[in-house]
Design an enzyme around this catalytic site. Structure first.
Site, PDB file in Angstrom:
ATOM      1  CD  GLU A 119      98.517  66.708 -26.215  1.00 52.87           C
ATOM      2  OE1 GLU A 119      99.639  67.164 -25.889  1.00 52.87           O
ATOM      3  OE2 GLU A 119      97.518  67.427 -26.411  1.00 52.87           O
ATOM      4  CD  GLU A 178     103.884  73.698 -25.093  1.00 51.66           C
ATOM      5  OE1 GLU A 178     103.919  72.494 -25.453  1.00 51.66           O
ATOM      6  OE2 GLU A 178     103.152  74.117 -24.192  1.00 51.66           O
ATOM      7  CD  GLU A 257      99.391  75.059 -25.927  1.00 54.62           C
ATOM      8  OE1 GLU A 257      99.511  74.301 -24.927  1.00 54.62           O
ATOM      9  OE2 GLU A 257      99.861  74.772 -27.045  1.00 54.62           O
ATOM     10  CE1 TYR A 323      94.201  68.498 -24.104  1.00 49.24           C
ATOM     11  CE2 TYR A 323      93.156  70.365 -23.028  1.00 49.24           C
ATOM     12  CZ  TYR A 323      94.295  69.668 -23.367  1.00 49.24           C
ATOM     13  OH  TYR A 323      95.522  70.139 -22.984  1.00 49.24           O
TER      14      TYR A 323
END
Length: 612
Positions: A119, A178, A257, A323
């Protein structure tokens, strides 16, 4: 106070010799660290989202929560905003961050990209790449690979010395991020990255990939020669790990993750993930033997213009990257952190010993004893370890024939204290035991001669120890950085890393005791008395006050300067009692010294017996 044996009683002690190593054990489905099975419990922290003057604070809180590793991204655009101009200073001083993590006792899982997502603005890719309007990012596009190769030629050589196998703390390195979720699915690009990473980091470095929990993502994101891991949140561990097993039939289960929370976009409600679901799933994964990284452990802040956009709706990520993580945006512990800490403490698969904390570099092996000076440990304590060469059913004399114990040696067999040898005064003691029993000799340096002809005062075991008719050989010798460990917050922050079975109440031989002095709004000079304790060392808030020896005297108290005490926070007290503590395990804070008497007024009483 709570006590922990210095001598390791359990069979799980991690023996380290020679060069440090970290690898994947495909036969036993685990990582191996220095030849022993290893499981990491890690948390993500982004140094780019936290001011550098808070890095140590955040790392210490992560360590105190029970983590043994941290996972970090390296945002390319944070270090090369303008092409060819590199910045590794201040908040961008990556090596300083690695050093602080190392000092705290945390291993590092490095994710250098080049793409990181996170992000973060353009997923960490520098915007100047777009000066080539037709560039195909995250592919084998020539312009893109040229820029990536130039960046990695700067970054990766800096990282090489921080690899665990080179004496640093980086255990694994992720390639890309990813990648299976990206449309290009370009294996030539991934092959190029693999070659690049192996060239700069060496072909023994554990490289890995991380992808989402779908077949398509795992297919496009994985490549031979890089260990395939998976990421997922609460509620999916069985199906996700089954998918990982299809791509990696052998090796450790790894969730790279595990989502403790989620990100926010402008216009959304603040994302929240249930604490109980997080702690329950974490416990399940750890109990399976899986290595887990929690994303995030602290999110931090998108300062300046560093926030990203996310998903096809092009919704901008908010400035806060809180978060809903275990540590808040400002680094404050949350209920989620406490739940995670409790979960970790209940999982016994992390079988690390006290010596892993006090001597993380492991032992030096030598046929005969080495002195403090030969070991480059000039003060404090060293541990000498060997085995009984034969059965000793009856008392057998252990002798220092040349007065070679400088200065005091505390001897244990299989973790049971047997007695001590002392320079000039006690040169013989008796041992019993069976062949192969572990013998530990903790040697204390009592201070070097400062006057006269004998100021060349070497310390340690300066000559052989004789057991009956046998010369003891084949020693493992441990440098003990007790001061460093305590200054970093241990044992209050690191109880889990110590002996699997904390000692309850007083015990003979070298034992650490921990406790706290509650704050009372004052921080005045005071004097610490250890009534009925025997001999040892005391630390308050990480500062070594010095030796106590009230049994021999005359000094009965230790001076505590007021600035060492916090008027608002609990004050950590650590006592290393070398012979025997009293049943009450209390210490007293006095308003005046006692240098040759037992008189004096007690001003405060240490809280004790905080058994768990």
């Amino acid at each position: 106070m709570q006590a922990e044996q210095l001598s390791d009683r359990g069979p799980g002690f991690l023996t380290v010799s020679g060069a440090p190593s970290f690898s994947i054990d495909y036969k036993n489905n685990c990582f191996q660290k220095d030849g022993k099975p290893f499981q990491y419990v890690s948390g993500s922290i982004h140094y780019s989202r936290i001011p550098h003057y808070y890095w140590k604070d955040r790392l210490l809180k992560m360590y105190m929560a029970g983590l043994n590793a941290v996972q970090i991204y390296v945002p390319w655009n944070f270090h090369e905003e303008k092409r060819g101009v590199y910045n590794f200073t201040g908040d961008r001083d990556l090596e300083n961050f690695l050093d602080l993590a190392n000092q705290t006792g945390l291993l590092v899982i490095l994710r250098p990209g080049p793409y990181i997502c996170a992000e973060w603005e353009m997923g960490g890719l520098p915007a100047w790449l777009l000066q080539k309007p037709n560039i195909v990012l995250r592919s084998a596009d020539t312009d893109y690979l040229e820029a990536v190769s130039s960046w990695m030629a700067v970054l990766l050589p800096k990282m090489r010395r921080w690899l665990y196998t080179n004496g640093g703390n980086i255990i694994t390195v992720q390639v890309e991020n990813e990648y299976g979720s990206y449309y290009t699915c370009d294996y030539n690009y991934m092959r190029h990255l693999r070659t690049l990473f192996q060239f700069f980091l060496g072909d023994k470095t554990v490289l890995f990939t991380t992808d989402g929990n779908t077949d398509r993502e795992m297919t496009c994101g994985t490549l031979e020669g890089m260990y395939a891991t998976i990421d997922f949140g609460t509620g999916r561990n069985r199906t996700a790990f089954s998918r990982q097993r299809r791509f990696e039939p052998r090796g450790p289960l790894v969730n790279s993750e595990f989502y403790t929370g989620w990100l926010d976009h402008w216009g959304d409600q603040h994302a929240q993930v249930d604490t109980q679901k997080v702690s329950r799933m974490l416990g399940e994964m750890l109990s399976m033997g899986a290595s887990v990284n929690m994303y995030m452990f602290e999110g931090g802040t998108n300062f300046g213009y560093w926030n990203g956009w996310f998903n096809s709706l092009f919704r901008s990520v908010v400035t806060s990257y809180d978060y809903n993580a275990p540590l808040s945006e400002a680094g404050d512990p949350t209920e989620k952190l406490l739940a995670i800490r409790d979960t970790i403490s209940k999982v016994t698969t992390l079988n690390l010993s006290l010596l892993d904390t006090l001597s993380p570099q492991g032992p030096v092996r030598s046929l005969y004893p080495l002195s403090f000076e030969e070991m480059k440990q000039y003060y404090g304590f060293m541990l000498y370890r060997t085995k009984l060469p034969r059965d000793l059913p009856e008392d057998t004399p252990l002798i220092s024939p040349l007065n070679g114990v400088h200065d005091r040696a505390y001897v244990s067999v299989c973790g049971v204290f047997q007695g001590l040898l002392e320079r000039d005064t006690t040169l013989v003691m008796n041992l019993t035991g069976k062949q192969g029993d572990q013998v530990d000799v903790l040697v204390e340096n009592m201070g070097r001669v400062n006057f006269g002809s004998k100021i060349n005062d070497f310390k340690g075991l300066l000559s052989n120890l004789i057991l009956g008719k046998d010369v003891l050989t084949d020693w493992q010798i441990y440098r003990l950085d007790i001061d460093g460990a305590i200054a970093s917050g241990w044992p209050q922050s690191g109880q889990r890393r110590s002996s699997p079975n904390p000692v309850r109440g007083p015990s003979d031989g070298p034992v650490f005791y921990q406790g706290t002095l509650p704050p009372n709004g004052l921080a005045w000079d005071t004097f610490l008395r250890l009534n009925e304790w025997t001999k040892g060392q005391v630390w308050i808030n990480g500062v070594n006050l010095g030796r106590y020896w009230p049994k021999r005297g005359p000094q009965q108290t230790l001076y505590v300067p007021g600035p060492l005490l916090s008027p608002t926070q609990p004050n950590n007290i650590t006592v290393l009692e070398l012979e025997r503590a009293p049943p009450h395990t209390r210490v007293l804070f006095m308003d005046r010294p006692q240098l040759n008497s037992t008189a004096g007024k007690t001003s405060q009483l240490q809280t004790t017996d905080r058994q768990t």
